[in-house]
Design an enzyme around this catalytic site. Structure first.
Site, PDB file in Angstrom:
ATOM      1  N   VAL A 117       4.961 -12.890 -24.303  1.00  0.00           N
ATOM      2  CA  VAL A 117       5.779 -12.693 -23.107  1.00  0.00           C
ATOM      3  C   VAL A 117       6.329 -14.041 -22.633  1.00  0.00           C
ATOM      4  CG1 VAL A 117       3.851 -12.840 -21.450  1.00  0.00           C
ATOM      5  CG2 VAL A 117       5.922 -11.562 -20.852  1.00  0.00           C
ATOM      6  N   GLU A 118       7.584 -14.033 -22.226  1.00  0.00           N
ATOM      7  CA  GLU A 118       8.224 -15.233 -21.698  1.00  0.00           C
ATOM      8  C   GLU A 118       7.844 -15.354 -20.222  1.00  0.00           C
ATOM      9  OE1 GLU A 118      10.545 -17.723 -19.692  1.00  0.00           O
ATOM     10  OE2 GLU A 118      11.169 -15.625 -19.470  1.00  0.00           O
ATOM     11  N   SER A 119       7.432 -16.537 -19.793  1.00  0.00           N
ATOM     12  CA  SER A 119       6.814 -16.700 -18.472  1.00  0.00           C
ATOM     13  C   SER A 119       7.767 -16.466 -17.298  1.00  0.00           C
ATOM     14  CB  SER A 119       6.145 -18.065 -18.350  1.00  0.00           C
ATOM     15  OG  SER A 119       7.089 -19.099 -18.489  1.00  0.00           O
ATOM     16  N   HIS A 141      -4.149  -0.946  -5.747  1.00  0.00           N
ATOM     17  CA  HIS A 141      -4.555  -2.128  -6.508  1.00  0.00           C
ATOM     18  C   HIS A 141      -4.851  -1.786  -7.965  1.00  0.00           C
ATOM     19  CE1 HIS A 141      -6.247  -3.681  -2.409  1.00  0.00           C
ATOM     20  NE2 HIS A 141      -4.933  -3.773  -2.458  1.00  0.00           N
ATOM     21  N   GLU A 142      -5.617  -0.720  -8.154  1.00  0.00           N
ATOM     22  CA  GLU A 142      -6.011  -0.318  -9.510  1.00  0.00           C
ATOM     23  C   GLU A 142      -4.788   0.064 -10.342  1.00  0.00           C
ATOM     24  OE1 GLU A 142      -9.228   0.686  -6.514  1.00  0.00           O
ATOM     25  OE2 GLU A 142      -7.062   1.011  -6.623  1.00  0.00           O
ATOM     26  N   CYS A 161       0.867  -1.175   0.000  1.00  0.00           N
ATOM     27  CA  CYS A 161       0.000   0.000   0.000  1.00  0.00           C
ATOM     28  C   CYS A 161       0.908   1.231   0.000  1.00  0.00           C
ATOM     29  CB  CYS A 161      -0.898  -0.002   1.236  1.00  0.00           C
ATOM     30  SG  CYS A 161      -1.848   1.527   1.412  1.00  0.00           S
ATOM     31  N   ASP A 196      -0.070  -6.025   0.349  1.00  0.00           N
ATOM     32  CA  ASP A 196      -1.314  -6.430  -0.301  1.00  0.00           C
ATOM     33  C   ASP A 196      -1.020  -7.712  -1.069  1.00  0.00           C
ATOM     34  OD1 ASP A 196      -3.090  -4.293   0.422  1.00  0.00           O
ATOM     35  OD2 ASP A 196      -1.982  -2.999  -0.942  1.00  0.00           O
TER      36      ASP A 196
END
Length: 151
Positions: A73-75, A92-93, A51, A58
């Site tokens: 994207v490579e994992s 969060h947003e 936060c 969080d």
């Protein structure tokens, strides 16, 4: 295969974990089927961030779904990228939108959506959702439709 190994620097190497937000760790590779529309989904159940006001941790499950075009994207790089949020302060947003925008910059997908399913704090759960469809294409219309009909 040599070309693929040149594109990906993290696989098969010792892992260095970044201590703050690090979009530079993201890596992409060539999609072998760009002519096909198909979903790629990542479920990341151990996402953590801080936060930005209280510094409290969080926890979330981050779900990333996309329709790739030329790049994917490579994992392992995605795992390290998401881990870099661990000590990063963001709401969060913001986390969901930052993740989506970084992946758009990396891959330029036809379509992408990112959902955060955050653990309740103070008795409230927050589930931010962001999506993008390539402008001027059917994927832009798809993004609008999915956003307007989301939950």
């Amino acid at each position: 295969m040599t070309e693929l190994k040149e594109q990906l620097s993290l696989l098969g190497r010792k892992t260095e974990y970044k201590q703050d937000y690090a979009p530079e760790v993201l890596e992409a590779f060539d999609n072998k089927h760009p002519e096909n529309d198909y979903w790629v989904r990542f479920n990341c159940p151990e996402f953590t961030s801080l936060c930005p006001i209280t510094g409290q941790p969080d926890f979330a499950e981050i779900r990333i779904s996309y329709l790739p075009d030329v790049k994917m994207v490579e994992s392992k790089s995605l795992k390290l990228y998401l881990f870099s949020f661990r000590n990063h302060g963001a709401f969060h947003e913001d986390c969901v939108n930052i993740i989506m925008k970084d992946l758009i910059r990396l891959m330029d997908p036809k379509y992408i959506e990112v959902t955060g399913i955050f653990t309740p704090r103070g008795g409230i759960s927050i589930y931010p959702y962001a999506n993008y469809g390539r402008p001027g294409t059917k994927y832009e219309e798809m993004a609008t439709h999915r956003l307007m009909n989301h939950e």
